[in-house]
Design a protein around this motif. Structure first.
Motif: not given
Length: 452
Positions: A352-355, A365-370
């Motif tokens: 939410x806060x990244x969005x 791309x950045x957060x899903x693999x984490x």
């Protein structure tokens, strides 16, 4: 100075550029290039990694094709027919036109797969009609912005394609998993819209007439056929998402080219409201001519030309973050939260806060693999988590300071960005409520999947 100091300076510098309005693509690119120099990574390596993103990316071919589909159905008049049908069904309710615009966003999203295209198309068509119908212009623009959020959830979805490509998940399963949550998002926003319009007395009511509904449904048959073609092909396994995108583009081109001369022969008046047309006049949409196709393709290519480099540079950014240990730090933090629900809600807060500050593509791309592997480790179904992740990312389209859909709606309606913010609050509340519900009830994402 140490590497950490240099990276901090670079990060502060690009943050300042972001606040000054520099495009997100350039922000990420400047950060990647600066950090590459600090970490002694060659620019050859950066270029090679960006190229590798597309070497084996067959699934990503669906992205420009679905963007082209959205432009074709807009140019052909199919989108206008879908909007007329939604209004015929909902115009008898207080706020019916606004609710119809949200319904039209859902129908348009089911063909285009793009949030910004949905907002721009429906906003430019229905905002003037809503203002004429007694709605506040700020609320009208905010409604178009909010409706566009379902553009990446209701299949076909461009961002689901990217997510499936990154996480090696079946894109067809992701598409099917987005149907019920996307529908719930539309219904939730319509409920919020009805409450606000009822409080303010906005909108003129039209009687619910079966003849009007049937006429508009008949007039929108090409749109329904296109939606059904995509969903049937993917759900039954007849098409891969990329093949479905190609088939849909071919259908839309055929329908647009055939409809144009049919309309000319019938002498149909394109300015006449659909409910006033005869059934014969409604048989074909306005269509387009063969010489118009290159301009439509060029416009779609321009949008694809923005998204494709953003995907590539975001992947390189993800690799640099991994070298810096950021992924490990975030992963350790989320893991330390504990069990199933703690990891789930911590991930949701991060998304939410990244969005709020990034577009959904770099967030994914950045957060899903984490986050996805951590979620799987505590028992969260990967398909269910993908829907949770992307619904959260879609909410970022109407959350400041970024709020891409707010900028798009502002551009197509002429309402200043900051004047929209007040009227996005009810829609944010509705979307967050649906988001929490989807996260707590996995069957809302998994029920339609075979063998689940």
């Amino acid at each position: 100075m140490t590497d950490a100091t240099w990276i901090t300076i670079i990060s502060l510098g690009v943050t300042f550029l972001f606040m000054m309005g520099t495009p997100v693509l350039l922000i990420i690119f400047y950060w990647v290039v600066g950090c590459s120099f600090v970490l002694d990574l060659t620019l050859d390596n950066t270029g090679a990694e960006m190229l590798n993103v597309f070497k084996d990316g067959f699934a990503l071919m669906a992205m420009p094709l679905f963007i082209l589909t959205g432009d074709l159905i807009n140019k052909s008049g199919i989108a206008k027919r879908l909007s007329d049908f939604a209004y015929a069904c909902l115009g008898w309710l207080r706020g019916g036109l606004a609710m119809a615009s949200l319904g039209a966003c859902g129908l348009f999203a089911a063909i285009s797969g793009s949030n910004s295209a949905t907002t721009a198309t429906i906003g430019s068509m229905l905002h003037p009609e809503m203002v004429k119908g007694g709605y506040d212009e700020r609320f009208s623009a905010a409604t178009a912005a909010a409706g566009g959020t379902v553009g990446i959830i209701i299949p076909p979805s461009i961002i689901f394609i990217v997510y499936g490509f990154l996480m090696n998940l079946p894109i067809s399963d992701l598409f099917v998993a987005g149907i019920l949550p996307g529908t719930l998002m539309v219904v939730g926003m319509q409920l919020a819209c009805w409450i606000i319009c009822r409080i303010n007395g906005w909108g003129y009511l039209i009687p619910l007439q079966l003849n009007r509904v049937l006429k508009t449904a008949f007039g929108a048959w090409l749109g329904f056929f296109a939606i059904g073609l995509v969903l049937w092909g993917i759900y039954t396994g007849k098409f891969s998402p990329t093949e479905a995108a190609g088939v849909t583009v071919g259908f839309c081109i055929f329908a647009g080219l055939v409809s144009y001369p049919v309309n000319k022969i019938m002498g149909a008046d394109k300015d006449k409201h659909i409910s006033d047309k005869s059934f014969a006049e409604m048989f074909a949409v306005e269509g387009f001519t063969l010489p118009e196709i290159p301009s439509i393709v060029v416009r779609s290519a321009q949008i694809s030309g923005i998204l494709a480099p953003l995907i590539a540079v975001s992947v390189v950014m993800q690799q640099i973050l991994s070298l810096l240990g950021a992924q490990q730090t975030i992963g350790d933090f989320v893991t330390s939260m504990g069990g199933y629900h703690a990891v789930l809600f911590t991930s949701m807060v991060i998304v939410f806060f990244s969005g709020m500050v990034l577009e959904s593509l770099p967030v994914t791309i950045i957060l899903a693999p984490i986050l996805a592997p951590i979620a799987a480790s505590v028992g969260i179904d990967p398909i269910h988590f993908s829907v949770i992740f992307l619904v959260g990312a879609s909410i970022g389209f109407i959350t400041p300071p970024y709020g891409l859909n707010l900028y798009v709606a502002s551009g197509v309606t002429g309402v200043p960005y900051f004047r929209l913010l007040r009227y996005t609050v009810p829609y944010l509340a509705a979307l967050i409520s649906v988001w929490v519900l989807v996260s707590l009830v996995p069957d809302l994402a998994l029920a339609l999947l075979p063998n689940r």
